[in-house]
Design an enzyme around this catalytic site. Sequence first.
Site, short mmCIF file in Angstrom:
data_model
loop_
_atom_site.label_atom_id
_atom_site.label_comp_id
_atom_site.label_asym_id
_atom_site.label_seq_id
_atom_site.Cartn_x
_atom_site.Cartn_y
_atom_site.Cartn_z
N ARG A 27 82.58 79.94 -40.69
CA ARG A 27 83.17 78.59 -40.69
C ARG A 27 84.45 78.52 -39.87
NH1 ARG A 27 81.52 75.76 -45.60
NH2 ARG A 27 83.58 74.90 -45.95
N ASN A 101 89.96 73.16 -50.16
CA ASN A 101 89.33 72.82 -48.88
C ASN A 101 89.35 71.30 -48.80
OD1 ASN A 101 87.87 72.60 -46.56
ND2 ASN A 101 85.88 72.99 -47.52
N GLY A 102 89.93 70.77 -47.71
CA GLY A 102 89.99 69.31 -47.55
C GLY A 102 91.36 68.89 -47.05
N GLU A 481 80.06 61.93 -20.24
CA GLU A 481 79.87 62.85 -21.38
C GLU A 481 78.39 63.06 -21.66
OE1 GLU A 481 81.56 64.94 -22.64
OE2 GLU A 481 80.58 65.47 -24.51
N LYS A 485 76.63 66.80 -21.59
CA LYS A 485 75.88 67.30 -22.76
C LYS A 485 74.50 67.78 -22.33
CE LYS A 485 78.29 67.99 -25.57
NZ LYS A 485 79.43 67.86 -24.79
N GLU A 488 74.65 70.96 -19.81
CA GLU A 488 75.22 72.23 -20.30
C GLU A 488 74.32 72.89 -21.34
OE1 GLU A 488 78.92 72.21 -22.42
OE2 GLU A 488 78.61 70.21 -23.17
N HIS A 504 75.85 53.37 -2.68
CA HIS A 504 76.63 54.01 -1.60
C HIS A 504 76.14 55.42 -1.31
CE1 HIS A 504 79.35 50.63 -1.54
NE2 HIS A 504 79.34 50.66 -2.86
N LYS A 603 83.15 79.00 -25.45
CA LYS A 603 83.67 77.89 -26.24
C LYS A 603 85.06 77.51 -25.77
CE LYS A 603 83.77 74.72 -29.33
NZ LYS A 603 83.05 73.45 -28.97
#
Length: 608
Positions: A27, A101-102, A481, A485, A488, A504, A603
């Site tokens: 995580r 957690n949060g 974008e 996506k 890649e 053009h 990454k």
Amino acid sequence: MCGIVGYVGKRPAAPILLDGLGKLEYRGYDSAGIAVCDSGKIQMKKARGRLKVLSELTHDGEIFPGHVGIGHTRWATHGEPSDVNAHPHFNADNSIVVVHNGIIENYLKLKKKLIEKGYKFISDTDTEVIAHLLDYYYHGNPMQAIIKIMHRMEGSYALGILFKDHPEELYAVRKDSPLIVGHTRDGCIIASDVPAVLKYTRDVYFIENEEIVCMRQDSMEFFNVDEEPIEKEPTHIEWDVDAAEKGGYEHFMLKEMYEQPRAITDTFSPRIKGREICIEELAMSDEEILNIKKIMIVACGSAYHAGVTGKYVLEGMARIPVEVDLASEYRYRNPLIEEGTLTIIISQSGETADSLAALRDSRERGAKVLGVVNVVGSSIAREADNVMYTWAGPEIAVATTKAYSCQLIALYLLAMKFAQVRKTISDTELGGYIEDMKRIPDQVEMLLNNKNRIQKFANRYLAARDVFFIGRGIDYAISLEGSLKLKEISYIHSEAYAAGELKHGTISLIEEGTLVAAVLTQENLYKKMISNMVEVRTRGAFVLAVTNEGNHEIRKAADYVIYIPETNQYFTNSLAIIPLQLFAYYISVGKGCDVDKPRNLAKSVTVE
Ligand code: AGP
């Protein structure tokens, strides 16, 4: 995001905690800690860095003999990664210990009140507030103290809690952050996620919002927020460990796409107070905001695409001139920085070499630099004058989705804040934008649930060689974008074009069957876009249109239409990107590509 593990039973807790935290490492985290209750004393160890550090510090848990404990791996949101900010957090006399957690959205207000009552804080975290708040309400009854804090806290939390004078008990409670509990052969276990418990049980109870669990070695009791006992049925988990790490999704990318509603909510919710936009970390007075003469947005890849959207939104709402630059270009073009320039560096990792270099260059030239960053304590976060975090949680898949969506939200919030201060929008308009923003998470969720239709369409294009994405204005940004996506993660060549630019040159590439994805969410540009769609269609293109619900004119110019729900002209990118993410994802899956780790990519690009 953070990982929680807790255990109460016949066996020493510490080794079980460390083992469970190890199963949650995927995580993402930057520090870890455990606390164990033993003969009326709570012992604790926590440290920045990998779990290995904690295992060494605790001799693999052997230094803590107790049978009740809680553990945590922290993904920093409030407070940099450090030993003192690591969990567990505790009250002044170490009699109450908590892992969380949060995000507690009103933690600053609660912290201020506790300080007024004499409480002392040693960390920068929102979680330490929980420990002192429990202390404030605790008069010998753990359940009552827990219920009291549930009424006071705003935001999301999954908690594991120990009370020194209840040494045989482990408590857990959640709201909007996941938490599961289960029986082991010799006790009870709690965890943020299934992988941590699979070694001990496949029958788990998913805790619902505002449910409290009290566990002892041989009992597990569930209560609601009115302290009424509730009955729960266990769920049998069929997943293997690999599937469990992805929450049952086939890939981290799909899991993270589905985390977008939560991530978007976490990013805007603490920054909207009634009809006010409150970006504490911006640390700019109204006067400084009024004195902004120009904004330069500098980033790479998808973060750059978010910046292109940001240009349209900031200029449209706040009427501030905005330049957007690729960081690798910016750093060598000897940019002109005048007084009153605000540079915004956008970066998920906060470690992208070109973006970091651009930050340093911009600062040297006298600009004030704001980082919009996802990883707390990263280089860009530390070196910017101020940093506005996108609370997307850790993003594992190389192709960004939830972090990108949170970058858009951060830019919308900045535009709304600047526009509010500079009075370029009315209070009514601001109110409308706030309402529209609050609707985005549900609208994203609805678009994600359209995935089967997108998958069917994507399967028709697995053999595509060239795909074009076209749009005008803010829709050009989303085309950028959408195109990235696709290429890649599916390795299909794709290009994004300002639709008016096709004639053009590029239109010569359109052949029979070429797929052209046309994004048209700006009503004032519909007609222009439709004529561009007709242009390519008459040359043999197959036109996929992504447009607003109610735009029925589109039928005459598109072969396949995906509608997005109603929102204002500035927020459409947050919705239009969803079908394009799904399209890219299902093409990649259909082609058998490595969705989460595409070839040649990393990454975080920490080299030039
Ligand atoms: C996004 O899908 C890409 N993986 C990549 O373009 C990324 O956005 C770019 O490398 C910037 O990374 P950063 O946001 O961590 O700075």
